[in-house]
Enzyme design. Structure first.
Site, PDB file in Angstrom:
ATOM      1  N   THR A   1       0.861  -1.059  -0.087  1.00 15.51           N
ATOM      2  CA  THR A   1       0.008   0.233   0.067  1.00 15.51           C
ATOM      3  C   THR A   1       0.649   1.034  -0.047  1.00 15.51           C
ATOM      4  O   THR A   1       0.838   3.031  -0.452  1.00 15.51           O
ATOM      5  CB  THR A   1      -0.759   0.127   1.009  1.00 15.51           C
TER       6      THR A   1
ATOM      7  N   GLU B   1       2.172  11.782   1.391  1.00 16.67           N
ATOM      8  CA  GLU B   1       2.256  13.043   0.411  1.00 16.67           C
ATOM      9  C   GLU B   1       3.949  12.996   0.314  1.00 16.67           C
ATOM     10  O   GLU B   1       4.226  13.625  -0.513  1.00 16.67           O
ATOM     11  CB  GLU B   1       1.693  14.090   1.954  1.00 16.67           C
TER      12      GLU B   1
END
Ligand SMILES: Cc1cc2nc3c(=O)[nH]c(=O)nc-3n(C[C@H](O)[C@H](O)[C@H](O)COP(=O)(O)OP(=O)(O)OC[C@H]3O[C@@H](n4cnc5c(N)ncnc54)[C@H](O)[C@@H]3O)c2cc1C
Lengths: 758, 338
Positions: A650, A721
């Site tokens: 992930t 991010e």
């Protein structure tokens, strides 16, 4: 209770689950369509709302005529500022967890228009089609006033914001004398950068379905990055008690920050439901996705001075960004430039200019995604002036302490990112000279950049229930916006209690669950993951105690640290033959279930003595068609240092998606405004370009080893991010290497490249 | 979206009957009873309230989904054949590769599976102002003004413009058809007629709301390709902002008939430059007899773009068009990169 993180080193030798590339536990639900999104909950008699949007950017509504819409059979009501109920008065009631300083926008509040596409009416009908038709029949007359939407025209018309938003730090005071050092430096660059505004545009458009209960309670399916944030907003604005409002959001089809604040469709749906006492859904259209927050347009100056050997002598970084007339949206754009490299003379400056647009909003790596590329393109230009390899220049000015605070980083393996990234990419063979590689009609270029993002942590709670069937349910009111929260929380819980993944369920996206902060800033693993670990640690403790009390206990009176949890069993460290099943321990003590709730709080003391960050090095290959100036990004290697990676699968997906977005930011994405109208004109996905599959070629992700005892009990930093930061710079630098053309105005579209090539 | 009635045509004649009431409208685009094929353009425009038909006639069941040989040695493409089936048809690929390439350069696989050949020709401009009913647009609302002229005009026309409209026709397929001198077969109340592709789309002039010469009571039944497909020396080149799913900034369909190193015949149609696929027959004729060299093609490009005019954001297109033309001819002629 507040849990002290027990066994801080429990996870130093992660066992069964942490670090494994576990496939998404919710993957099957998603690919089979069983996962339902906010706009997909249906009940008989559900009403549909469609929003009428302002056609002007600033002024007043002089007349609003809803009679034609109301005449359409099936149109139930039209809400406007003229017939809305009286709502909360004070600004603070309208503020949400992510609100900056100012007066939050209030939909249908009065006749004032403060930005184009502002919602001015809500048509409620028995079907979406009727509502949309009704919306076309609402007549609105305006008195327009002159507006300003052009940042370039308003770049001098600025002010310096304060600490105007949670998580924002104004630039630190100057160090040394940067202007003098720049004037004295052997080699300098002094450059201007511009970055177009970007709109989040997740695949799923914002929607809220409000189910109106017989007792007047509301169950709200909302697209949000924080169910509690939406719940509090609704309660405050509509003067309802928390027991009357439950916000549910188990699945979110992407958000990227757009769900950090309650958006106006939520207000609209609740307004209609409470007024009409019926269930209502309001969903935005794609053009209306351009009617609220966005990554702000930015103008920056970066000036660097260095001595001949590449030692940085001066860094100046100034930025001007747009904000609205009613709020001070701020993000950290320039501070990174004082942090990334060692330099004694640094001056950072950050200003806002008010425009007649909606308030901007956090968008993936807000601030860093804008500011760091400017620094990193400037570093590349400096490297060329010095005749130095761009990686060398960065290593030359490397720092293990954060120069802004003087604190050491809790961990910073950026050197390893440079080394491993360069090796995987094959950087060492690179000629510095631009236009030195070509194949057929394509010029080939290699560029690199570094990236940095925070490693934040907030307070969060989690609850765990272990049943006699050996199944564990853990819950926290966090969100999974596609990042993999369900999966990694399941892994953490399974790891601590030594359970198979299948025996653990994690629930989220529900305001009735234990408190969690909004999911943003890449802090969910850190905040909620720590709470999950803490609560599972408590369950562990309970089990060890129960086992000790068991008649003829196989574990005797073993201390907690001497008990190993694996495969649903507890065993004695060093003597696996001393072993008992968890359910056996519970049964023997007549325990039906073990329930615990924990709060995890950051290591404030340790944290105050350190600086935190995730870091990256991005290497990119572009091929530029020499005749046409079109660009293909044929290869990207992104090397990431983000502490322990809970789930490499992930996590990799996060970096892949972020690199693709970085390509969009670098080459394609741009809100095009007609300043006469004060309006974004390319407000659909045919003309607002994001990368398509055909744009995406080879992307390679490396997670370098990074050990961190300080950041949180998991040693994990979050990767949502960091992946986007720096990508546009690596591309701009690669395009320069290919063509000799520098573009400092993002996105780098074909016209800008051609302009340089002529 | 406004409410509308819906009917399904079971024959070309019944479709023509259903749209007979349209005859007062200046062209098919302005009809109030609209034919709907793939719906990929019309339905979007209805949702955006740009087009407001009172009735839709579904023509997707009409037997116009085949490709047939013509007596002249060409092919006749059924109007309701999908863009995908057309582009992947072996005869089209072998004899008109430029057309196949053009279709596949358009839209996305999903759209091409729905889009039909007739609908493709009649798709409307992607001008931002045409799509946004809050802004002025002479094409959508005659007399309201052209928003793009002094607005955001990066994707707009550089040739054949008027002060009333600087929109471009967005089709890729139509550009290749223009280069091939295809013919559009239509049926109306008075029977069949043929419209040369070059006369099918029109320039905006002072009536930019009229897209084509197709009358509002006519239906397209097919597109005829002449025998000459220029299979040996032709190409379609599209410059755009991303690798797929973007309309052309500039595109060129080029075709050459070569006699050794000498050009016997040249064709060039440009997309993304005007309100219609752009041909310049004088410039094409001037190439005949010239050597197939970069210099000849450069001179040709200069001639075609002689009157090109740029606006605030699209001036780059003039030079880009020059590069695209040159490159497309180089590829068609088989010239190596210099
Ligand atoms: C996001 C997006 C990107 C796209 N990108 C491209 C691109 O890059 N290049 C490109 O060329 N195209 C592109 N397209 C456009 C696409 O090719 C057209 O939408 C499609 O070809 C229209 O065909 P259709 O059958 O769906 O037409 P419809 O939407 O059904 O109809 C379009 C018009 O044609 C009329 N019509 C249809 N059939 C007939 C007939 N037989 N006789 C008379 N009138 C008829 C209808 O009345 C209507 O006015 C794109 C579309 C979208 C949505």
């Amino acid at each position: 209770m507040i849990a002290k993180p027990t066994f801080p080193d429990l996870l130093h030798a992660p066992g069964a689950q942490i670090g494994k590339p576990v496939s998404r536990v919710d993957g099957r639900l998603k690919v089979t369509g069983a996962a339902k999104y906010a706009g997909e909950f249906n009940v008989p008699g559900l009403l549909h709302g469609y929003i009428v949007s302002s056609t002007i950017a600033k002024g007043r509504i002089t007349r609003i005529d809803t009679s034609a819409a109301l005449k359409v059979p099936g149109v139930v009501q039209v809400f406007t500022h003229e017939n809305r109920p009286s709502l909360a008065w004070f600004d603070r009631k309208w503020k949400d967890q992510d609100a900056p300083k100012g007066s939050p926008f209030r939909p249908l509040h009065d006749d004032r228009i403060v930005h184009s596409l502002q919602p001015v009416a809500l048509v409620i009908a028995e079907s979406l089609e009727l509502a949309r038709y009704g919306a076309r029949l609402v007549e609105v007359e305006y008195e327009a006033e002159p507006h300003q939407t052009d940042l370039h025209a308003n770049r001098e018309n600025t002010f310096t914001p304060g600490k105007d938003k949670g998580g924002f730090e104004p630039p630190p005071p100057p160090r040394g004398d940067a202007d003098k050092a720049l004037a004295d430096a052997d080699v300098t660059v002094d450059l201007e950068f511009t970055q177009a505004a970007e709109y989040h545009n997740p695949m799923e458009m914002h929607a809220s379905t409000v189910l109106y209960g017989e007792d007047g309670t509301l169950t709200v399916h909302d697209k949000t990055q924080g169910a509690l944030n939406s719940q509090t907003y609704i309660c405050n604005v509509f003067n309802l008690s928390k027991s009357q409002v439950r916000v549910v959001s188990p699945f979110v089809g992407g958000a990227f920050g757009s769900g950090l604040r309650p958006q106006h469709q939520l207000f609209m749906a609740v307004l209609a439901a409470t007024e009409l006492k019926r269930s209502v859904r309001v969903e935005l259209s794609r053009p209306q996705m351009f009617s609220f927050g966005h990554r702000p347009e930015t103008i920056q100056r970066v000036a660097l001075g260095a001595s001949k050997d590449g030692t940085l002598q001066a860094i100046i970084h100034e930025a001007v960004q747009e904000s609205s007339q009613f709020e001070n949206y701020v993000e950290i754009v320039v501070n990174w430039s004082g942090q990334q490299y060692r330099c004694d003379n640094v001056r950072l400056d950050y200003k806002l200019s008010r425009l007649d647009l909606h308030t901007p909003l956090d968008q993936r790596a807000p601030g860093a995604a804008t500011g760091v590329p400017a620094l990193e393109i400037a570093m590349d230009e400096l490297a060329y002036k010095l005749g130095m390899d761009p990686v060398e220049l960065r290593l030359k000015n490397y720092t293990d302490i954060d120069p802004n605070s003087g604190n050491p980083f809790s961990s910073k393996e950026l050197r390893a990112c440079f080394r491993q990234g360069a090796e995987r990419f094959g950087w060492s063979g690179r000629k510095l000279e631009p236009r030195s590689m070509r194949e057929g009609r394509e010029l080939i270029g290699w560029g690199m950049a570094a990236g940095v993002w925070d490693a934040m942590q907030g307070q969060a709670n989690a609850r765990a229930v272990l049943g006699l069937d050996g199944k564990l349910t853990v819950a926290s009111a966090t969100a999974d916006i596609g990042t993999g929260t369900y999966t990694v929380m399941t892994q953490i819980a399974a790891e601590v209690l030594g359970l198979p993944i299948e025996d653990v369920t994690f629930n989220l996206g529900d305001s009735s669950l234990p408190m969690a902060p909004i999911e943003g800033g890449s802090w969910t693993v850190s905040s909620v993951g720590s709470a999950v670990k803490a609560v599972c640690d408590m369950v562990r403790g309970r089990l060890v105690k129960l086992a000790g009390k068991m008649e003829g206990s196989p574990l005797g009176d073993a201390a907690e640290e001497d008990v190993v949890f694996a495969d649903g069993h507890m065993s004695l460290r060093g003597d696996p033959s001393k072993r008992v099943a968890i359910v056996e321990v519970m049964r023997a003590s007549g325990t039906q279930s073990i329930e615990e709730e924990a709060r995890s709080i950051p290591y404030y003391l340790k944290r105050s003595k350190h600086a935190f960050g995730t870091h990256s090095a991005i290497f990119a290959e572009v091929r530029v068609d020499e005749d046409l100036g079109t660009v293909r990004v044929t290869r990207v290697v992104s090397a990431i240092a983000a502490g322990r990676i809970i789930n490499p699968k992930t996590a990799r997906s996060q970096i892949l998606g972020a690199v693709v977005w970085g390509m969009g930011m670098g080459l394609e994405e741009e809100a095009m405004l007609d300043h006469r109208l004060g309006r974004v004109m390319n407000h659909d996905l045919a003309e607002y370009h994001v990368p398509v599959n055909a744009d995406v070629h080879d992307i390679d992700v490396i997670f370098v080893e990074e050990h961190d005892d300080v950041v949180n009990p998991l040693g994990a930093k979050g990767v949502g991010e960091i992946g986007i930061v720096g990508v546009p710079a690596a591309l701009s630098n690669a395009i320069f290497h290919a063509t000799g053309v520098r573009v400092r105005d993002l996105p780098i579209t074909v016209d800008k490249i051609r302009k340089g090539m002529r | 979206m406004r409410s509308f009635s819906y009917g399904r045509a079971d024959s070309v004649q019944s479709a023509v009957k259903d749209i007979a009431g349209n005859q007062a409208a200046p062209d098919a685009a302005n009809a109030t009873v609209k034919l709907v094929a793939g719906g990929t353009n019309l339905l979007d425009l209805m949702k955006a309230d740009v087009m407001r038909p009172v009735r839709l006639v579904d023509i997707t069941r009409l037997p116009l989904k085949t490709i047939e040989e013509t007596a002249e040695g060409g092919l006749r493409l059924g109007a309701l054949m999908t863009n995908a089936d057309t582009a992947y048809d072996e005869r089209v690929q072998a004899r008109y590769p430029m057309l196949s390439k053009a279709i596949l350069a358009g839209a996305s696989a999903q759209l091409r599976n729905m889009a039909t050949n007739g609908g493709n020709l009649l798709q409307r401009t992607r001008c931002y102002y045409f799509y946004d009913t809050a802004t002025p647009c002479n094409k959508r609302e005659p007399g309201s003004g052209c928003g793009a002229l002094h607005g955001v005009n990066r994707i707009h026309a550089i040739l054949g413009v008027s002060e009333h409209c600087i929109a471009v026709h967005p089709s890729d397929m139509a550009v290749a058809l223009a280069a091939l001198d295809a013919t559009v077969r239509v049926t109306g109340p008075g029977g069949e007629r043929a419209i040369p592709i070059g006369e099918f789309h029109r320039l905006p002039g002072d009536t930019p709301h009229i897209d084509t010469t197709l009358r509002a009571d006519e239906i397209i039944t097919g597109i005829e390709l002449p025998a000459q497909g220029f299979a040996a020396h032709s190409t379609y080149l599209k410059a755009r902002d991303r690798a797929s799913y973007a309309f052309a900034l500039i595109s060129a369909a080029v075709a050459l008939e070569l006699d050794g190193g000498t050009i016997r015949e040249a064709r060039l149609a440009l997309g993304g430059v005007a309100h219609k696929p752009w041909r310049d027959r004088a410039a094409e004729a001037a190439l005949a007899g010239q050597p197939a060299t970069r210099d000849s093609f450069r001179a040709m490009a200069d001639a075609v773009l002689r009157d090109a005019k740029g606006y605030e954001h699209n001036s780059f297109k003039i030079d880009l068009a020059r590069s695209v033309i040159l490159r497309a001819f180089e590829e068609a002629a088989g010239l190596e990169p210099s």
